[in-house]
Design an enzyme around this catalytic site. Structure first.
Site, PDB file in Angstrom:
ATOM      1  CB  THR A  20      -0.949   0.022   1.218  1.00  0.00           C
ATOM      2  OG1 THR A  20      -0.169   0.022   2.432  1.00  0.00           O
ATOM      3  CG2 THR A  20      -1.901  -1.174   1.210  1.00  0.00           C
ATOM      4  CE1 TYR A  52       5.049   2.586   3.623  1.00  0.00           C
ATOM      5  CE2 TYR A  52       3.260   1.002   3.418  1.00  0.00           C
ATOM      6  CZ  TYR A  52       4.612   1.280   3.440  1.00  0.00           C
ATOM      7  OH  TYR A  52       5.517   0.255   3.283  1.00  0.00           O
TER       8      TYR A  52
END
Length: 280
Positions: A20, A52
């Site tokens: 991701t 992230y």
């Protein structure tokens, strides 16, 4: 989707999962749809991190897995600057809130940092004892660092090591993979397509991949993924932002290469000499 034991946890995890990194750039609806499509196709290992999108990606993952948490092998990572004993606990609890869950299946130190490794491991073990994580591991660790972690934690405590691994970056095959496999530590390769540098169709390597793909009714990217998980103990986590790419990645989990296929890929993408542990 082929599955295998993930380290010594006893969990059976698909060899191809879902990464991701940078998914916040894909748009929320597209990202959530891609992750859900992956779950539908058996890509139930989802890897994320507090880094992230500064937590936004964990929130995307929460939306994607809502109502399906029991299907997912969920992994997140703590930043090194947060990896003191107390900091690990705080960071994990924040990740759990963003992910909308009460536990992680595995929690990793994203890369080695300034906090003593013994303190980080103590934080992991505290989380384990409280049921907030089911296992822990590391990322971007070389053999010397793995040795230090194992000496602190004891045998069988480290579940996985997540490292850079693609056809044109095979350095971990020299020592990291053998060390981990010999000790029952899962090796999870990130950026398996080379972060936008996948071999072009006119390159020597690209032609080899295309020929092998044609013989199997597959695609070059599927062949690449199959090569990267060709041995027991190896996993890969490609990121896909579109449903078609998700389907392509999922089909690679059942592709079995012949010994001749592996030989040809090995020759086209030589691992080269040891150059130190690569990190993105």
């Amino acid at each position: 989707m082929r599955r295998q034991p993930f380290g010594r946890t006893g969990a059976s995890v698909p060899v191809v999962g879902q990464g991701t990194w940078n998914m916040e750039r894909d748009g929320r609806a597209a990202a959530v749809a891609a992750l859900r499509a992956g779950l539908d196709r058996g890509l139930t290992h989802i890897d994320t991190a507090e880094m992230y999108g500064s937590g936004r990606v964990e929130e995307l993952v929460a939306e994607a897995i809502a109502g399906r948490r029991e299907q997912v092998y969920l992994v997140s990572k703590v930043l090194p600057q947060n990896a003191s004993r107390a900091g690990v606990v705080r960071a994990c609890e924040a990740s759990l809130r963003r992910l909308g869950t009460d536990r992680l299946d595995c929690y990793l130190l994203h890369w080695p940092g300034r906090h003593p490794l013994a303190d980080t491991i103590a934080g992991f073990e505290q989380l384990l004892g409280h049921g907030k994580i089911r296992a822990w591991g590391v990322s971007n660790f070389g053999v010397d660092q793995m040795e230090r972690a194992a000496a602190i934690a004891g045998a069988g405590r480290i579940t996985c090591n997540q490292v850079l691994y693609h056809l044109e970056e095979r350095t971990i095959e020299h020592a990291v993979i053998p060390w981990c496999v010999d000790r029952g530590v899962a090796v999870v390769g990130y950026s398996p397509f080379g972060s936008g540098r996948f071999p072009g169709p006119r390159s020597r390597g690209g032609r080899v991949l295309a020929e092998i793909a044609g013989a199997h009714g597959a695609t070059p990217r599927q062949v690449a993924l199959a090569f990267l998980v060709r041995s027991p103990g190896l996993f890969t986590i490609p990121k896909a932002a579109q449903a078609a790419h998700v389907a392509e990645n999922a089909a690679a989990g059942d592709l079995v290469l012949s010994a001749e296929d592996v030989r040809r890929i090995d020759a086209a993408f030589p691992r080269g000499p040891w150059r130190g542990l690569p990190i993105l």
